[in-house]
Design an enzyme around this catalytic site. Structure first.
Site, PDB file in Angstrom:
ATOM      1  N   SER A  12       0.848  -1.194   0.000  1.00  0.00           N
ATOM      2  CA  SER A  12       0.000   0.000   0.000  1.00  0.00           C
ATOM      3  C   SER A  12       0.880   1.240   0.000  1.00  0.00           C
ATOM      4  O   SER A  12       1.747   1.386   0.872  1.00  0.00           O
ATOM      5  CB  SER A  12      -0.903   0.004   1.240  1.00  0.00           C
ATOM      6  OG  SER A  12      -1.771  -1.108   1.229  1.00  0.00           O
TER       7      SER A  12
ATOM      8  N   GLY B 232      -1.167   4.755  -4.714  1.00  0.00           N
ATOM      9  CA  GLY B 232      -1.731   3.515  -5.216  1.00  0.00           C
ATOM     10  C   GLY B 232      -1.225   2.281  -4.491  1.00  0.00           C
ATOM     11  O   GLY B 232      -0.786   2.342  -3.337  1.00  0.00           O
TER      12      GLY B 232
ATOM     13  N   ASP C 266      -6.570  -2.254   5.748  1.00  0.00           N
ATOM     14  CA  ASP C 266      -7.283  -3.483   6.106  1.00  0.00           C
ATOM     15  C   ASP C 266      -8.409  -3.760   5.118  1.00  0.00           C
ATOM     16  O   ASP C 266      -8.645  -4.899   4.721  1.00  0.00           O
ATOM     17  CB  ASP C 266      -7.843  -3.367   7.518  1.00  0.00           C
ATOM     18  CG  ASP C 266      -6.793  -2.924   8.524  1.00  0.00           C
ATOM     19  OD1 ASP C 266      -5.626  -3.337   8.371  1.00  0.00           O
ATOM     20  OD2 ASP C 266      -7.121  -2.160   9.447  1.00  0.00           O
TER      21      ASP C 266
END
Length: 316
Positions: free
Chosen positions: A220, A225, A252
């Site tokens: 991440s 992006g 998450d």
């Protein structure tokens, strides 16, 4: 079914304020109370998408009882492991520009018997799980090698493991060969011990984690992006976001989308990006439902912009 393991869950309170001014009495314009912890958030996002999930969580005291009630209210099957210490309570303060200030409590110290009970509970569900997501920091009482031992046991049952942790517990677990690891850029920089300034730097760091044992790396990068680096190559995914309301739990939600979409390939990365982009536009740690997703806004490509600088370069 996606089984999640959260060794250090929490009760999360999020307050929205016009501005965070030190020393002032602040009046919140909004308030949320959510069950928290990285694996708990994965279960919440999986359930919001309409899939079955079971959350293995050590719970203690009144905060633990409230976490269990909140999870059950969201349609999540809870596999509680009773512990003597009270579940931690965390505080987050969100400002209108997206700035988030968090205070995370340490949580209870687990005994050897309580740690073993978590492993035994995971084992009881492993055979029925499509994926096991082991997520978050380790509480006091668990050694950094605890995740590695859990991954080894789960693999022995034929289960696929996604791991989202950092620091010594991530490095120790790589030797057990988790199927997927999901670091952010800061956690990657810490893992490889060097700064990351470009997307290419992130790819090189992800490949280093794969050489150390990870089957795939879902990285991440916040506003820059996400990357999926695995045996098939490198994919880059991105989605434009008009305004960030809260980034709590966005990673998450991304992992939940990735696993629910199969955990491999362009479609899974697209689902991860869509879930992450939707999550940052919601209050507190609210997880996105299908109606919140905008798949048309997501771009996934093998043409990775290696020279692109990160919005916020990170150091180790």
């Amino acid at each position: 079914m996606i089984l999640t393991v959260t060794p250090n869950p929490s009760l999360d309170r999020t307050y929205e304020v016009p501005a965070l001014t030190r020393g002032d009495v602040l009046r919140a314009t909004g308030e949320r109370v959510d069950p928290g912890g990285k694996g708990v958030n994965v279960s919440r996002a999986v359930a919001a998408a309409g899939h079955r999930t079971v959350a293995v969580v050590p719970l203690g005291g009144a905060p633990g009882a409230l976490v269990a009630d909140l999870l059950a209210g969201q349609g999540i099957e809870v596999a509680p492991v009773p512990v003597a210490g009270p579940t931690r309570s965390n505080i987050a303060v969100a400002e209108p520009d997206g700035t988030l200030t968090k205070i995370n409590a340490p949580g209870p110290e687990l005994s050897a018997a309580e740690a073993l009970a978590i492993v035994s509970t995971v084992g009881a569900y492993s055979a029925r799980a499509d994926w096991i997501a082991c997520c978050g920091s380790l509480p006091r009482g668990l050694r950094p090698q605890w995740y590695a031992e859990l991954v080894t046991r789960a693999h022995g049952c034929g289960s696929r493991i996604a791991l989202d942790t950092s620091g010594p517990s991530l490095l120790a677990a790589l030797r057990a060969r988790p199927d997927v690891v999901k670091p952010n850029a800061e956690e990657l920089a810490e893992a490889v011990g060097r700064p990351l300034a470009t997307v290419g730097d992130v790819v090189e760091a992800a490949e280093e984690l794969r050489r150390a044992g990870a089957g795939a790396v879902l990285a991440s990068l916040g506003a820059d992006g996400q990357l999926l680096v695995d045996g098939d190559g490198v994919l880059y995914g991105h989605a434009a976001v008009a305004a960030v309301r809260s980034n709590v739990g966005a990673g998450d939600a991304s992992l939940a989308g990735f696993l629910a979409a199969g955990g491999r390939g362009p479609a899974a990365l697209a689902a991860a990006v869509a879930h992450g982009a939707a999550a940052v536009q919601l209050p507190g740690s609210e997880m996105p439902a299908p109606a919140d997703l905008d798949p048309a806004a997501v771009t996934v490509t093998a043409d990775v912009p290696l020279d692109r600088g990160l919005t916020e370069p990170v150091t180790k």
